[in-house]
Design an enzyme around this catalytic site. Sequence first.
Site, PDB file in Angstrom:
ATOM      1  N   PRO A  88       0.778  -1.245   0.000  1.00 27.84           N
ATOM      2  CA  PRO A  88       0.000   0.000   0.000  1.00 27.84           C
ATOM      3  C   PRO A  88       0.812   1.300   0.000  1.00 27.84           C
ATOM      4  O   PRO A  88       0.749   2.099   0.938  1.00 27.84           O
ATOM      5  CB  PRO A  88      -0.840  -0.141   1.262  1.00 27.84           C
ATOM      6  CG  PRO A  88       0.034  -0.930   2.186  1.00 27.84           C
ATOM      7  CD  PRO A  88       0.758  -1.905   1.301  1.00 27.84           C
ATOM      8  N   CYS A  89       1.530   1.548  -1.092  1.00 27.97           N
ATOM      9  CA  CYS A  89       2.291   2.793  -1.189  1.00 27.97           C
ATOM     10  C   CYS A  89       1.364   4.013  -1.227  1.00 27.97           C
ATOM     11  O   CYS A  89       1.793   5.122  -0.925  1.00 27.97           O
ATOM     12  CB  CYS A  89       3.224   2.760  -2.387  1.00 27.97           C
ATOM     13  SG  CYS A  89       2.433   2.422  -3.954  1.00 27.97           S
TER      14      CYS A  89
END
Length: 158
Positions: free
Chosen positions: A123-124
């Site tokens: 989850p950047c």
Amino acid sequence: MYTIDYHSPIGVIEISGTEKAIYSILFSEKEQVENVIDAYTPNVLVACFKQLDNYFKGKRHDFSFAMEIEGTPFQKQVWNALTTIPYAATGSYKDIANNIGNEKAVRAVGSANGKNKLCIVIPCHRIIGANGTLTGYAGGLWRKEWLLSHEQRYKLII
């Protein structure tokens, strides 16, 4: 390598992998789905497709299909640290640098974050500026904003 497309609310996502693992999940600039699931699509791609679909429907907060993360040891360390940011929460490059025990590597963390090939799953999009503002996102800031709002909307469900 096999590829299928998922039509998400924020554009077509291209899922690529082998019979054993997913190698990339990336936003595409395609206007419509080109690669569909068929009888030859490996189970791992079908599982990824279904899990992404459930994520976008607010029914899934994490992912369990097999994936292969390709990168340098430092990049892998950063990407693994990104997965510790809980659903609907945010962190900063500095938080990740501290998490990996290299507090001076803030810029390198930002660079590694930008090279993530497994968007949403790693989850950047949950990385924001230390001052709370949205920072760059390979899929575009509008998608990042949408993903963060989506997770806020569904954080208490499941």
